[in-house]
Each structure stands twice: as C-alpha cells, then as structure tokens.
Design a protein around this motif. Structure first.
Motif, PDB file in Angstrom:
ATOM      1  N   GLN A 253      73.501  97.616  19.512  1.00 58.17           N
ATOM      2  CA  GLN A 253      73.788  96.250  19.832  1.00 58.17           C
ATOM      3  C   GLN A 253      74.760  95.737  20.754  1.00 58.17           C
ATOM      4  N   VAL A 254      74.344  95.321  22.195  1.00 58.70           N
ATOM      5  CA  VAL A 254      75.825  94.436  23.058  1.00 58.70           C
ATOM      6  C   VAL A 254      74.860  93.114  23.891  1.00 58.70           C
ATOM      7  N   LEU A 255      74.383  92.979  23.614  1.00 57.93           N
ATOM      8  CA  LEU A 255      73.457  91.312  23.657  1.00 57.93           C
ATOM      9  C   LEU A 255      73.201  90.995  22.423  1.00 57.93           C
TER      10      LEU A 255
ATOM     11  N   GLY B 181      70.372  76.104  36.326  1.00 53.24           N
ATOM     12  CA  GLY B 181      69.100  74.966  37.474  1.00 53.24           C
ATOM     13  C   GLY B 181      68.660  75.026  38.984  1.00 53.24           C
ATOM     14  N   ARG B 182      68.084  74.448  40.006  1.00 50.30           N
ATOM     15  CA  ARG B 182      68.248  74.687  41.068  1.00 50.30           C
ATOM     16  C   ARG B 182      69.238  74.356  41.502  1.00 50.30           C
ATOM     17  N   GLY B 183      69.594  75.069  42.184  1.00 43.89           N
ATOM     18  CA  GLY B 183      71.096  74.273  42.826  1.00 43.89           C
ATOM     19  C   GLY B 183      72.810  74.161  42.439  1.00 43.89           C
ATOM     20  N   GLU B 184      72.461  74.449  41.585  1.00 44.51           N
ATOM     21  CA  GLU B 184      73.822  74.088  40.241  1.00 44.51           C
ATOM     22  C   GLU B 184      74.343  75.871  40.218  1.00 44.51           C
ATOM     23  N   ALA B 185      75.935  75.692  40.333  1.00 43.27           N
ATOM     24  CA  ALA B 185      77.472  76.830  40.251  1.00 43.27           C
ATOM     25  C   ALA B 185      77.543  76.823  38.349  1.00 43.27           C
ATOM     26  N   ILE B 186      77.657  78.363  37.727  1.00 40.36           N
ATOM     27  CA  ILE B 186      77.267  77.997  36.678  1.00 40.36           C
ATOM     28  C   ILE B 186      78.829  79.245  36.635  1.00 40.36           C
ATOM     29  N   GLY B 187      79.209  79.288  35.410  1.00 35.85           N
ATOM     30  CA  GLY B 187      80.554  80.250  35.934  1.00 35.85           C
ATOM     31  C   GLY B 187      80.391  81.234  34.690  1.00 35.85           C
ATOM     32  N   LEU B 188      80.386  81.761  34.279  1.00 34.82           N
ATOM     33  CA  LEU B 188      80.286  83.152  33.050  1.00 34.82           C
ATOM     34  C   LEU B 188      81.645  83.776  33.270  1.00 34.82           C
ATOM     35  N   VAL B 189      82.660  83.746  32.158  1.00 33.64           N
ATOM     36  CA  VAL B 189      83.778  83.958  31.734  1.00 33.64           C
ATOM     37  C   VAL B 189      84.125  84.621  30.468  1.00 33.64           C
ATOM     38  N   GLY B 190      84.885  85.890  30.108  1.00 29.83           N
ATOM     39  CA  GLY B 190      85.209  86.512  28.331  1.00 29.83           C
ATOM     40  C   GLY B 190      86.146  87.673  29.410  1.00 29.83           C
ATOM     41  N   GLU B 191      86.511  88.605  28.659  1.00 25.62           N
ATOM     42  CA  GLU B 191      87.331  89.784  28.550  1.00 25.62           C
ATOM     43  C   GLU B 191      86.574  90.573  29.361  1.00 25.62           C
ATOM     44  N   SER B 192      86.798  91.951  29.687  1.00 28.51           N
ATOM     45  CA  SER B 192      86.059  93.310  29.970  1.00 28.51           C
ATOM     46  C   SER B 192      85.292  93.187  28.714  1.00 28.51           C
ATOM     47  N   GLY B 193      83.918  93.496  28.829  1.00 29.16           N
ATOM     48  CA  GLY B 193      83.236  94.595  27.632  1.00 29.16           C
ATOM     49  C   GLY B 193      82.082  93.083  27.124  1.00 29.16           C
ATOM     50  N   CYS B 194      82.506  92.158  26.711  1.00 28.28           N
ATOM     51  CA  CYS B 194      82.029  90.723  26.477  1.00 28.28           C
ATOM     52  C   CYS B 194      80.679  90.765  26.845  1.00 28.28           C
TER      53      CYS B 194
ATOM     54  N   LYS C 181      79.118  90.131  30.062  1.00 33.82           N
ATOM     55  CA  LYS C 181      78.703  89.176  31.280  1.00 33.82           C
ATOM     56  C   LYS C 181      77.645  89.360  31.705  1.00 33.82           C
ATOM     57  N   SER C 182      78.007  90.625  32.833  1.00 36.82           N
ATOM     58  CA  SER C 182      77.488  91.693  33.836  1.00 36.82           C
ATOM     59  C   SER C 182      76.231  92.340  33.351  1.00 36.82           C
ATOM     60  N   VAL C 183      76.020  92.603  31.563  1.00 39.08           N
ATOM     61  CA  VAL C 183      75.032  92.926  31.173  1.00 39.08           C
ATOM     62  C   VAL C 183      73.767  92.424  31.210  1.00 39.08           C
ATOM     63  N   THR C 184      74.389  90.831  31.020  1.00 43.71           N
ATOM     64  CA  THR C 184      73.149  89.760  30.673  1.00 43.71           C
ATOM     65  C   THR C 184      72.829  90.596  31.892  1.00 43.71           C
ATOM     66  N   TRP C 185      73.010  89.965  33.143  1.00 45.98           N
ATOM     67  CA  TRP C 185      72.706  90.354  35.096  1.00 45.98           C
ATOM     68  C   TRP C 185      72.008  91.328  35.021  1.00 45.98           C
ATOM     69  N   LEU C 186      72.358  91.901  34.998  1.00 46.42           N
ATOM     70  CA  LEU C 186      71.752  93.526  35.046  1.00 46.42           C
ATOM     71  C   LEU C 186      70.449  93.349  34.220  1.00 46.42           C
ATOM     72  N   ALA C 187      70.602  93.268  33.078  1.00 46.56           N
ATOM     73  CA  ALA C 187      68.715  92.978  31.993  1.00 46.56           C
ATOM     74  C   ALA C 187      67.993  92.560  32.569  1.00 46.56           C
ATOM     75  N   ALA C 188      68.662  91.187  32.534  1.00 45.34           N
ATOM     76  CA  ALA C 188      67.380  89.840  33.215  1.00 45.34           C
ATOM     77  C   ALA C 188      67.019  90.688  34.321  1.00 45.34           C
TER      78      ALA C 188
ATOM     79  N   TYR D 273      81.930  86.547  24.421  1.00 42.56           N
ATOM     80  CA  TYR D 273      82.637  87.044  23.659  1.00 42.56           C
ATOM     81  C   TYR D 273      82.035  88.251  22.864  1.00 42.56           C
ATOM     82  N   ALA D 274      82.076  89.101  22.865  1.00 45.46           N
ATOM     83  CA  ALA D 274      81.399  90.369  22.157  1.00 45.46           C
ATOM     84  C   ALA D 274      79.623  89.955  22.246  1.00 45.46           C
ATOM     85  N   GLY D 275      79.274  89.704  23.132  1.00 43.57           N
ATOM     86  CA  GLY D 275      77.764  89.591  23.848  1.00 43.57           C
ATOM     87  C   GLY D 275      77.476  88.715  22.666  1.00 43.57           C
ATOM     88  N   ARG D 276      78.249  87.524  23.404  1.00 46.47           N
ATOM     89  CA  ARG D 276      77.729  85.925  22.148  1.00 46.47           C
ATOM     90  C   ARG D 276      78.277  84.871  23.699  1.00 46.47           C
ATOM     91  N   ILE D 277      77.382  84.203  23.750  1.00 51.77           N
ATOM     92  CA  ILE D 277      78.252  82.728  24.428  1.00 51.77           C
ATOM     93  C   ILE D 277      78.299  82.004  23.063  1.00 51.77           C
TER      94      ILE D 277
END
Length: 331
Positions: free
Chosen positions: A18-20, A28-41, A43-50, A224-228
């Motif tokens: 399990q990684v996520l 939200g519509r028009g919203e700007a959200i940041g997704l931060v954390g070290e490599s391997g946390c 971040k990218s997998v979340t949206w690739l999965a989505a 961090y480690a697959g969790r917010i």
C-alpha cells in the motif's frame, strides 16, 4: 465554494504494498491548492491514480468524482474525454513528455483537434494563439521546430500550451519548475498565476518548494507516507504549521537574511511503504513523538481554526507569518 473534483478514500497498492492510504481531497472551482512533501510521499501518485494513468499492476480503490460524475471504473473512452478536456496535467520533465520526433506545432494542434474538434488552419491558428499565450517568442516561425530546438523553460511553456489546448477546468502542475533555473522558475510561476486569473481554472500545484507554493496557492495539503497529515489555508500554514513534519519542512529552508545558521534537517528518510509501523509513520523522525505514537495512527481531524491535522502532539500555536514570508521571498 462548490467542489469541482472530490476524491474519497483513494488507495493505491503496487504488488500488494500500500502506497496511498485513503486520500480525501476536494478541489473547488477556480481554487489553487498546493500538494507538498518529500519525494515518495504520494503527491504525484494521487493524481495519476485519479486520472487512471497508473500502470496495470497498480491496485486502485476509492472514488474520484468531477461535478458529481464518478470517474473510477468508467469505460476508457469516457475517461479519455475527461483527460485533457476537463482535467489536464503538466508532467515533471518536459523533455520526456514531449515527443522528440514530432514538431511542436503538430503536438499542440493534435491536442486542440482531439479535445475541441478543430481541424486544418483553424487548429493551427489556435495552436499559435496558445504558443503566444504561454510566451513562446516568434511562435509562427518556431511552430515547425522540434523540442530539442527549444530551451528547458520554453519546453515547459510548450507543455503548458498542450495542457491548455482542451480548455480544462482543472490544471495539475506536477513539479513544473524543478529542472529550471531561478529566473525561469519565476517566469513559469508568473505564467501559471496569470493563466489562472485569465481562465478561472482550478489549479493543483505539486511541489517541494514552499516558496513557490506560497505564491501560487490558496490552500495547502501536506502529505507524508501516502497520507495527508495537515491541510490548511496558506495563511494558517505559514503562520502556524502545527504538524511536526510541516514544521520540519519550514525549518529546513535556508534563510537568505540575517546571520548564517545551520539548517535544521528532518532526521532520517521517508519510510519504505513495505515496512510501515502500525502507528504514526512520522513517529521515528518526530521530535514530539511519545510511546503511544508508535502504536496508534492519528486520524485527520478538523481543529477549531478549520484546518485538518493528523497528530497526537502538534506544534504549539505561534505567530510567525511575517518571518516565514520573509524567509521565502528569496527562495
């Protein structure tokens, strides 16, 4: 603010690991959200999965909805109409994302034709307009050049033009400034801010760079480690990072003003997902950890100030927004 995209209990596993671990996230519509954390946390997998872009060996579960419409489990053709048309993604490395044997004009017109049905001279004119919009100089002359004939920053701009070709409602920018020098980074950030203002599209900005996040985003999710582990407005997070991991990320930023001090790195590394403990994944690296942190995992709960936090022993409240903003101005 109405939700454009809703992610619920998103989980991903590779070869049984399990990684996520149940990501819940609204955009939200028009919203700007940041997704931060070290490599391997994760971040990218979340949206690739989505977006259904993970390899076939990935086991994905959960719900991903756009305007209430479920994307998980739909037919491939239905998902392809969302990718690029409703949700577009700028990938980390433009040199590998652009096709090296196709002229850049063809790559942009292909996206315009696929998502908006434009053909011939109409598609070409729209592609040239997009090249002008993202700041490619002398676009008409350079329309038929190959990717290797552009600089790294210009290739990133071309990737943004392709992402905008479908007029998406949500733009996911995955580390869009990582391989660029500081001047070009600033130009790309300014471009993203300008495009969001002009098109009113939502933006998810995936980055290690807290300084960049502070310029682009309104809300930040720390992973961090697959969790917010913490989610707050940009003002709340920079004034008062409550999770020890978030505080560690801030403490590791070099200061460009004042006396020289040693950086305070976060000890250790992101854990191997195969060997996560039963308790808090950050406990082995955490200065606030207690014995029970190794045994029980904290839930992501809402605090009185509206932020969400997953920690038994958070950092005490403090007011240091001006200092943090000043630190990050030059980063």
């Amino acid at each position: 603010m109405s939700h454009l995209v809703e992610i619920r209990d998103l989980k991903v596993a590779f070869d049984g690991v399990q990684v996520l671990h149940g990501i819940d996230l609204n955009v939200g519509r028009g919203e700007a959200i940041g997704l931060v954390g070290e490599s391997g946390c994760g971040k990218s997998v979340t949206w690739l999965a989505a977006l259904g872009l993970l390899p076939g060996k990935a086991a994905v579960s959960g719900s991903v909805r756009i305007e209430g419409r479920e994307l998980r489990g739909v037919h491939r053709s239905a998902l392809e109409s969302v990718r690029g048309g409703r949700i577009a993604m700028i990938f980390q490395d433009p040199s590998s994302a652009l096709n090296p044997v196709l002229r850049v004009g063809r790559q942009i017109t292909e996206a315009v034709s696929l998502h908006r049905g434009l053909r011939g001279e109409t598609a070409r004119a729209e592609a040239l307009r997009l090249m002008d919009m993202v700041g490619i100089p002398d676009a008409r002359r350079r329309f038929d050049l190959y990717p290797h004939e552009f600089s790294g920053g210009q290739c990133q701009r071309l990737m943004i033009a392709i992402a905008l070709a479908g007029e998406p409602d949500l733009l996911i920018a995955d580390e869009p400034t990582t391989a660029l020098d500081a001047t070009i980074q600033a130009q790309i950030l300014d471009l993203l801010i300008q495009l969001r203002t002009e098109t009113r599209m939502a933006t998810v900005f995936i980055s290690h760079d807290l300084g960049a996040v502070s310029q682009v985003c309104e809300r930040v999710c720390v992973m961090y480690a697959g969790r917010i582990v913490e989610q707050a407005s940009i003002e709340q997070l920079f004034a008062n990072p409550r999770h020890p991991y978030t505080r560690g990320l801030f403490d590791a930023i070099p200061r460009l003003d004042g006396p020289r001090d040693r950086l305070i790195p976060i000890p250790g590394t992101v854990p191997n997902p195969r060997y996560l403990a039963a308790g808090c994944a950050f406990a082995p690296r955490c200065p606030n950890a207690a014995a029970y942190c190794d045994l029980q995992r904290p839930a992501l709960d809402m605090l009185a100030d509206g932020r969400h936090l997953a920690c038994f022993n958070p950092v005490p409240p403090a007011n240091s927004l001006p200092v943090r903003r000043k630190i990050l101005e030059g980063v």
